[in-house]
Design a protein around this motif. Structure first.
Motif, PDB file in Angstrom:
ATOM      1  N   SER A   1       2.186  21.001  29.565  1.00 13.15           N
ATOM      2  CA  SER A   1       0.955  20.522  30.194  1.00 13.15           C
ATOM      3  C   SER A   1      -0.183  20.503  29.194  1.00 13.15           C
ATOM      4  O   SER A   1      -0.173  21.215  28.194  1.00 13.15           O
TER       5      SER A   1
ATOM      6  N   LEU B   1       5.549  17.371  31.576  1.00 14.15           N
ATOM      7  CA  LEU B   1       6.935  17.716  31.888  1.00 14.15           C
ATOM      8  C   LEU B   1       6.897  18.795  32.962  1.00 14.15           C
ATOM      9  O   LEU B   1       6.348  19.875  32.737  1.00 14.15           O
ATOM     10  N   ASP B   2       7.465  18.513  34.127  1.00 11.76           N
ATOM     11  CA  ASP B   2       7.422  19.420  35.269  1.00 11.76           C
ATOM     12  C   ASP B   2       8.582  20.414  35.221  1.00 11.76           C
ATOM     13  O   ASP B   2       9.732  20.033  34.988  1.00 11.76           O
ATOM     14  N   PHE B   3       8.286  21.674  35.491  1.00 11.59           N
ATOM     15  CA  PHE B   3       9.278  22.747  35.449  1.00 11.59           C
ATOM     16  C   PHE B   3      10.453  22.479  36.385  1.00 11.59           C
ATOM     17  O   PHE B   3      11.621  22.526  35.970  1.00 11.59           O
ATOM     18  N   ASN B   4      10.169  22.219  37.668  1.00 13.16           N
ATOM     19  CA  ASN B   4      11.242  22.041  38.660  1.00 13.16           C
ATOM     20  C   ASN B   4      12.133  20.849  38.327  1.00 13.16           C
ATOM     21  O   ASN B   4      13.358  20.924  38.446  1.00 13.16           O
ATOM     22  N   ASP B   5      11.528  19.757  37.896  1.00 15.20           N
ATOM     23  CA  ASP B   5      12.299  18.571  37.532  1.00 15.20           C
ATOM     24  C   ASP B   5      13.191  18.856  36.324  1.00 15.20           C
ATOM     25  O   ASP B   5      14.358  18.472  36.294  1.00 15.20           O
ATOM     26  N   THR B   6      12.638  19.558  35.335  1.00 16.37           N
ATOM     27  CA  THR B   6      13.414  19.882  34.131  1.00 16.37           C
ATOM     28  C   THR B   6      14.592  20.787  34.456  1.00 16.37           C
ATOM     29  O   THR B   6      15.714  20.553  33.973  1.00 16.37           O
TER      30      THR B   6
ATOM     31  N   THR C   1      -3.172  17.808  33.191  1.00 19.14           N
ATOM     32  CA  THR C   1      -2.075  16.842  33.162  1.00 19.14           C
ATOM     33  C   THR C   1      -0.753  17.533  32.850  1.00 19.14           C
ATOM     34  O   THR C   1      -0.625  18.222  31.843  1.00 19.14           O
ATOM     35  N   VAL C   2       0.221  17.341  33.734  1.00 16.87           N
ATOM     36  CA  VAL C   2       1.565  17.884  33.509  1.00 16.87           C
ATOM     37  C   VAL C   2       2.416  16.765  32.935  1.00 16.87           C
ATOM     38  O   VAL C   2       2.667  15.761  33.599  1.00 16.87           O
TER      39      VAL C   2
ATOM     40  N   GLU D   1       8.465  23.139  30.665  1.00 16.15           N
ATOM     41  CA  GLU D   1       7.232  22.580  31.222  1.00 16.15           C
ATOM     42  C   GLU D   1       6.232  22.392  30.093  1.00 16.15           C
ATOM     43  O   GLU D   1       6.137  23.218  29.189  1.00 16.15           O
TER      44      GLU D   1
ATOM     45  N   ARG E   1      10.558  30.694  37.124  1.00 14.09           N
ATOM     46  CA  ARG E   1       9.422  30.351  36.268  1.00 14.09           C
ATOM     47  C   ARG E   1       8.886  31.583  35.525  1.00 14.09           C
ATOM     48  O   ARG E   1       8.487  31.502  34.369  1.00 14.09           O
TER      49      ARG E   1
ATOM     50  N   SER F   1      15.558  15.524  29.580  1.00 11.12           N
ATOM     51  CA  SER F   1      14.244  15.480  30.216  1.00 11.12           C
ATOM     52  C   SER F   1      13.390  14.301  29.762  1.00 11.12           C
ATOM     53  O   SER F   1      12.303  14.091  30.289  1.00 11.12           O
TER      54      SER F   1
END
Length: 169
Positions: free
Chosen positions: A118, A125-130, A122-123, A116, A41, A85
């Motif tokens: 945000s 698009l999440d970093f880990n998921d992407t 509110t997120v 990511e 990150r 994504s």
């Protein structure tokens, strides 16, 4: 009755398979691994800006499928969300945003895509998921790269075949 021998692959086709296989193999294998690299990150560029608008860029052949989403920001730049994504939840969250909303983006250093997104708390698009999705995409392209290298080897085989048969004549 004599069996007729099938014609081998033409030399031009063999050369094409070799060149295309090596070029595409390099892009699919090394390029996608680099562009979709699993990065920490901290290596990402954080951008705090305001949303102006966004555009869903669709595939020409499949107009129902979104290829990527372009995010236009008040800093004068346009950032992109990779198609891997994009899901219904992201589209719903994006549609709830209005112009001039404050947003924070994390940008992948190798591909300049958003990893990511945000809006305050509110997120979208999440970093880990992407990162996981990008790794999966890179793995798929790795298999495609191996296949194109195999095609290049077939091209080499037929080039050698043509060279040997010309020497024998």
């Amino acid at each position: 009755m004599k069996k007729r021998k099938s014609d081998p692959m033409p030399l031009a086709a063999a050369v094409f398979m070799l060149v295309a296989g090596v070029l595409l193999g390099n892009v699919f294998t090394f390029g996608m691994q680099y562009w979709n690299d699993d990065i920490p990150r901290e290596d990402c560029t954080m951008i705090k800006t305001q949303l102006l608008s966004y555009d869903e860029i669709r595939h020409g052949k499949h107009p129902m499928r979104i290829k990527e989403i372009a995010i236009d920001c008040s800093d004068g730049n346009r950032y992109f969300i990779d198609g891997v994504s994009i899901n219904e939840d992201l589209i719903n969250k994006l549609s709830s945003l209005t112009a001039n909303n404050n947003i924070t983006l994390l940008i992948h250093p190798n591909s300049n895509t958003i990893v990511e997104f945000s809006n305050g708390e509110t997120v979208l698009l999440d970093f880990n998921d992407t990162i996981k999705r990008l790794e999966g995409e890179a793995d798929g392209f790795l298999l495609l790269g191996v296949f194109t290298y195999f095609c290049a080897l077939i091209g080499v085989y037929y080039i050698v075949y043509h060279i040997k048969h010309r020497k024998n004549k």
